[in-house]
Design a protein around this motif. Structure first.
Motif, PDB file in Angstrom:
ATOM      1  N   GLN A  58     -12.965  -2.606 -16.413  1.00 53.59           N
ATOM      2  CA  GLN A  58     -11.543  -2.698 -15.788  1.00 53.59           C
ATOM      3  C   GLN A  58     -11.624  -2.805 -14.224  1.00 53.59           C
ATOM      4  O   GLN A  58     -12.502  -1.975 -13.717  1.00 53.59           O
TER       5      GLN A  58
ATOM      6  N   GLN B   4      -1.677   7.811 -10.866  1.00 56.72           N
ATOM      7  CA  GLN B   4      -2.543   8.692 -10.642  1.00 56.72           C
ATOM      8  C   GLN B   4      -2.034  10.011  -9.711  1.00 56.72           C
ATOM      9  O   GLN B   4      -1.453   9.803  -8.712  1.00 56.72           O
TER      10      GLN B   4
ATOM     11  N   LEU C 219      -6.159   9.555 -14.235  1.00 56.51           N
ATOM     12  CA  LEU C 219      -5.308   8.315 -14.391  1.00 56.51           C
ATOM     13  C   LEU C 219      -4.480   8.353 -15.422  1.00 56.51           C
ATOM     14  O   LEU C 219      -5.265   8.641 -16.966  1.00 56.51           O
TER      15      LEU C 219
ATOM     16  N   PHE D 138      -9.901  -2.375 -10.431  1.00 59.06           N
ATOM     17  CA  PHE D 138      -8.865  -1.956 -10.094  1.00 59.06           C
ATOM     18  C   PHE D 138      -8.353  -2.429  -8.713  1.00 59.06           C
ATOM     19  O   PHE D 138      -9.222  -2.801  -7.659  1.00 59.06           O
ATOM     20  N   GLY D 139      -6.881  -2.537  -8.535  1.00 57.02           N
ATOM     21  CA  GLY D 139      -6.362  -2.585  -7.095  1.00 57.02           C
ATOM     22  C   GLY D 139      -6.552  -1.349  -6.385  1.00 57.02           C
ATOM     23  O   GLY D 139      -7.113  -0.613  -6.871  1.00 57.02           O
ATOM     24  N   ASP D 140      -6.227  -1.286  -5.011  1.00 59.31           N
ATOM     25  CA  ASP D 140      -6.476  -0.407  -4.282  1.00 59.31           C
ATOM     26  C   ASP D 140      -5.069   0.743  -4.156  1.00 59.31           C
ATOM     27  O   ASP D 140      -5.055   1.813  -3.529  1.00 59.31           O
TER      28      ASP D 140
ATOM     29  N   TYR E 147      -1.493   1.955 -14.162  1.00 58.45           N
ATOM     30  CA  TYR E 147      -1.550   3.666 -14.311  1.00 58.45           C
ATOM     31  C   TYR E 147      -0.809   4.365 -13.275  1.00 58.45           C
ATOM     32  O   TYR E 147      -0.542   3.791 -12.027  1.00 58.45           O
TER      33      TYR E 147
ATOM     34  N   LEU F 232      -1.860   2.485  -9.684  1.00 63.28           N
ATOM     35  CA  LEU F 232      -2.815   1.648  -9.739  1.00 63.28           C
ATOM     36  C   LEU F 232      -2.743   0.677 -10.932  1.00 63.28           C
ATOM     37  O   LEU F 232      -2.295   0.876 -12.062  1.00 63.28           O
TER      38      LEU F 232
ATOM     39  N   ARG G 104       0.773  -1.027   0.048  1.00 61.62           N
ATOM     40  CA  ARG G 104       0.039   0.025   0.112  1.00 61.62           C
ATOM     41  C   ARG G 104       0.831   1.386  -0.032  1.00 61.62           C
ATOM     42  O   ARG G 104       0.396   2.189  -0.481  1.00 61.62           O
TER      43      ARG G 104
ATOM     44  N   PHE H 121      -3.279  -3.746 -16.491  1.00 62.18           N
ATOM     45  CA  PHE H 121      -2.826  -2.474 -16.977  1.00 62.18           C
ATOM     46  C   PHE H 121      -1.896  -1.808 -15.660  1.00 62.18           C
ATOM     47  O   PHE H 121      -2.299  -2.283 -14.452  1.00 62.18           O
TER      48      PHE H 121
END
Lengths: 114, 112
Positions: free
Chosen positions: A103, A37, A43, A105-107, A35, A90, A9, A33
């Protein structure tokens, strides 16, 4: 439910270090993917992979590379970290096989380069 | 080059109000327009999506309006609640690319 797990994290690294960000998805998705942010920039796609060992540059690939040796795992690599790579990263996955796949997403991993 | 322009950057409404977030695009090859919702500390999650062959899509309190000729689409949240406070992103996908282009996001605050 689809689960996309990012290994860290929060991460703090030093300028010039080689940094690995790991992402794992559990839904046998074809596409993955990475990204970044940033506030006010939304993003931005760094890299995209549509199959094992296949990758495609996104909009901001400079300073990054990726690895996808197994279908469920997609790694982002900062070869020599710089302070301008401090950001939220991300990872996402999607089913592939055609357009309009959502899509997932993870956190995120908040990376600080000192 | 910003391919999807989103406005406003931030928005504050009272509970029960109807916040509206707008997006505009230039590339006529885009054929899929999703909206994502992101809460603090979480990744974005798909909220609702539309294709350009319809002018409106509604899911619960969330509605997308689509104007193909103007190349604009918008998100309306009916009877907004404090739990809707989040950052909202519009996005667009070029047919067959499987990649999304995101707007810069709108931070929505719904006051009690």
């Amino acid at each position: 439910d689809v689960k996309v797990t990012q290994s860290s994290r929060y991460l703090v690294k030093r300028t010039g270090e080689k940094v690995f960000l790991e992402c794992v998805q559990d839904m046998d998705h074809e596409n993955m993917f990475w990204y970044r942010q940033d506030p006010g920039l939304g993003l931005r796609l760094i890299y995209f992979s549509y199959d094992v060992k296949m990758k495609e540059k996104g909009d901001i690939p400079e300073g990054y590379s990726v690895s996808r040796e197994k279908k469920e795992r997609f790694s982002l690599i900062l070869e020599s970290a710089s302070t301008n790579q401090t950001s939220m990263y991300l990872c996402a996955s999607s089913g592939g096989g055609g357009s309009n796949q959502p899509q997932h997403f993870g956190d995120g991993t908040r990376l600080s380069i000192l | 080059q910003q391919q999807v322009k989103q406005s406003p950057q931030s928005l504050i409404v009272q509970k029960g109000g109807i916040p509206i977030i707008n997006c505009a695009y230039e590339n006529t090859a885009f054929d899929y327009f999703p909206w994502y919702q992101q809460f603090p500390g979480k990744g974005p999650a798909l909220l609702i999506a539309i294709r350009p062959d319809v002018s409106e899509k509604k899911e619960g309190r969330f509605t997308i309006s689509f104007n193909k000729s103007a190349k604009q689409f918008s998100l309306h949240i009916m009877d907004s609640q404090p739990g809707d406070s989040a950052t909202y992103f519009c996005a667009a996908e070029r047919g067959g690319s499987e990649k999304l282009v995101f707007g810069k996001g709108t931070k929505l605050t719904v006051n009690p």
